[in-house]
Design an enzyme around this catalytic site. Structure first.
Site, mmCIF file in Angstrom:
data_model
loop_
_atom_site.group_PDB
_atom_site.id
_atom_site.type_symbol
_atom_site.label_atom_id
_atom_site.label_comp_id
_atom_site.label_asym_id
_atom_site.label_seq_id
_atom_site.Cartn_x
_atom_site.Cartn_y
_atom_site.Cartn_z
ATOM 1 N N ASP A 1 0.936 -1.130 -0.317
ATOM 2 C CA ASP A 1 -0.127 -0.134 0.054
ATOM 3 C C ASP A 1 0.330 1.243 0.238
ATOM 4 O O ASP A 1 1.501 1.226 0.229
ATOM 5 C CB ASP A 1 -1.086 -0.457 0.931
ATOM 6 C CG ASP A 1 -2.059 1.094 0.831
ATOM 7 O OD1 ASP A 1 -2.152 1.254 0.029
ATOM 8 O OD2 ASP A 1 -3.019 1.086 1.988
ATOM 9 N N HIS B 1 2.747 3.277 -9.270
ATOM 10 C CA HIS B 1 2.764 2.254 -9.614
ATOM 11 C C HIS B 1 3.844 1.548 -10.319
ATOM 12 O O HIS B 1 4.112 0.033 -10.174
ATOM 13 C CB HIS B 1 0.965 1.656 -10.268
ATOM 14 C CG HIS B 1 -0.316 2.021 -9.285
ATOM 15 N ND1 HIS B 1 -0.126 1.651 -7.812
ATOM 16 C CD2 HIS B 1 -1.107 2.827 -10.333
ATOM 17 C CE1 HIS B 1 -1.583 2.364 -7.452
ATOM 18 N NE2 HIS B 1 -1.751 3.095 -8.996
ATOM 19 N N LEU C 1 10.338 -21.167 -4.747
ATOM 20 C CA LEU C 1 9.163 -20.154 -3.695
ATOM 21 C C LEU C 1 8.266 -20.077 -4.362
ATOM 22 O O LEU C 1 8.424 -20.481 -5.496
ATOM 23 C CB LEU C 1 9.717 -18.606 -4.099
ATOM 24 C CG LEU C 1 9.539 -17.672 -3.650
ATOM 25 C CD1 LEU C 1 9.015 -17.273 -2.676
ATOM 26 C CD2 LEU C 1 10.014 -16.636 -4.036
HETATM 27 C C1 FPP Z 1 -1.645 0.785 -3.602
HETATM 28 O O1 FPP Z 1 -1.327 1.358 -3.255
HETATM 29 C C2 FPP Z 1 -1.247 -0.880 -4.064
HETATM 30 C C3 FPP Z 1 -2.023 -1.147 -5.383
HETATM 31 C C4 FPP Z 1 -3.917 -1.146 -5.514
HETATM 32 C C5 FPP Z 1 -1.599 -2.076 -7.239
HETATM 33 C C6 FPP Z 1 -0.625 -2.875 -6.047
HETATM 34 C C7 FPP Z 1 0.342 -2.673 -7.824
HETATM 35 C C8 FPP Z 1 1.603 -3.030 -7.114
HETATM 36 C C9 FPP Z 1 2.220 -2.882 -6.334
HETATM 37 C C10 FPP Z 1 2.458 -2.835 -8.971
HETATM 38 C C11 FPP Z 1 2.479 -4.210 -9.360
HETATM 39 C C12 FPP Z 1 2.643 -5.453 -8.545
HETATM 40 C C13 FPP Z 1 3.859 -6.719 -8.220
HETATM 41 C C14 FPP Z 1 3.258 -7.856 -7.713
HETATM 42 C C15 FPP Z 1 4.526 -6.461 -10.182
HETATM 43 P P1 FPP Z 1 -1.803 2.680 -3.315
HETATM 44 O O2 FPP Z 1 -2.376 3.208 -5.105
HETATM 45 O O3 FPP Z 1 -3.030 2.290 -2.864
HETATM 46 O O4 FPP Z 1 -1.636 3.969 -3.067
HETATM 47 P P2 FPP Z 1 -2.021 5.188 -1.827
HETATM 48 O O5 FPP Z 1 -2.936 4.204 -1.158
HETATM 49 O O6 FPP Z 1 -1.048 5.794 -1.583
HETATM 50 O O7 FPP Z 1 -3.072 6.089 -2.953
#
Ligand code: FPP
Length: 248
Positions: free
Chosen positions: A22, A39, A134
């Site tokens: 997050d 992202h 893994l």
């Molecule tokens: C949360 O940050 C993150 C997500 C909803 C997307 C997670 C995706 C990735 C980390 C990229 C790819 C993952 C893999 C496994 C390759 P947010 O957008 O909710 O952040 P915020 O709460 O600060 O807005």
């Protein structure tokens, strides 16, 4: 002086760590960048963690929450970006995952994801099927309540088909019908960015998990921070509802 890595390796590692990644959006904002750049940086952090766990630790199960059932409600452009990012991620890292002995699994509602990603997921799972070092699970279009509802539907069908009697529906019958069937429950769930909740992630499976919350935003989550969470886990006494000393 022994390093944190050495100390953590000696302290007894969990079998399964699950991570709620997050804070990509807040990281981007703090750096004056677009959410999509956040992202992208998040994907690099995921890659860094997978590489670290796969090469430095005997930790057989790692699960990453990449996209929740609720994330579909985000702006369409952000959803599309994330789907493309995940497709590219699996495609471009597949050879390395195979070489590293990673076995890929994806949990979540695959019907909802675009066909390009669905195909890439299928390719990734097939190509890594023999990986033994893994077990990497990516939760994609995943929600714990939705998963439990699906398990309930399967049980109902099996009851109607006469495969199982209502009185035989126990914890194993439910666990066997979850998407994580066959995997150990997470011992440790980590969430970054200072939020302290599960947000519909592995609700059944996390019943006895230790929780580690860190203020670090996901793109800044370096292996040392992961080790600090493992060290905190090792300091905890897991009793599974028993009294001290009974748990082993
Ligand atoms: C949360 O940050 C993150 C997500 C909803 C997307 C997670 C995706 C990735 C980390 C990229 C790819 C993952 C893999 C496994 C390759 P947010 O957008 O909710 O952040 P915020 O709460 O600060 O807005």
């Amino acid at each position: 002086m022994r390093t944190l890595l050495e100390r953590v390796k000696e302290g007894g590692l969990p079998r399964h760590v699950a991570v709620i990644m997050d804070g990509n959006g807040r990281w981007a904002k703090a750096h004056g960048l677009s959410r999509t750049s956040g992202h992208q940086a998040g994907a690099l952090a995921a890659e860094r963690l997978i590489r670290f766990v796969g090469s430095k630790l005997e930790l057989p199960y790692l699960t990453l929450f990449a996209f929740s059932s609720e994330n579909w409600a985000r702006p369409q452009s952000e959803v599309a970006f994330l789907m493309d990012l995940l497709t590219d991620f699996i495609r471009t890292r597949l050879a390395e995952l195979v070489d590293a002995g990673v076995q890929l699994r994806v949990i979540g509602d695959r019907e909802r994801i675009p066909s390009a990603l669905r195909d890439q997921v299928a390719d990734g799972i097939a190509a890594t099927a023999d990986g033994e070092r893994l077990h990497l699970t990516i939760a994609l279009s995943y929600g714990g309540r939705q998963e439990l509802a699906a398990a309930a539907r399967r049980i109902a069908s099996d009851v109607v088909a006469g495969k199982i009697r209502p009185g035989d529906v126990d914890e194993t019958a439910v666990a066997d019908r979850l998407e994580t069937a066959g995997m150990p429950d997470p011992d440790l769930v980590i969430r970054t960015s200072g939020e302290e909740r599960l947000s519909n992630f592995l609700l059944w499976q996390s019943a006895y998990a230790e929780l580690c919350f860190t203020d670090v935003l996901w793109p800044d989550f370096v292996p040392a921070e992961f080790l600090r969470c493992l060290a905190a886990y090792q300091r905890r006494r897991r009793r599974f509802g028993l009294v001290e000393g009974m748990e082993t």
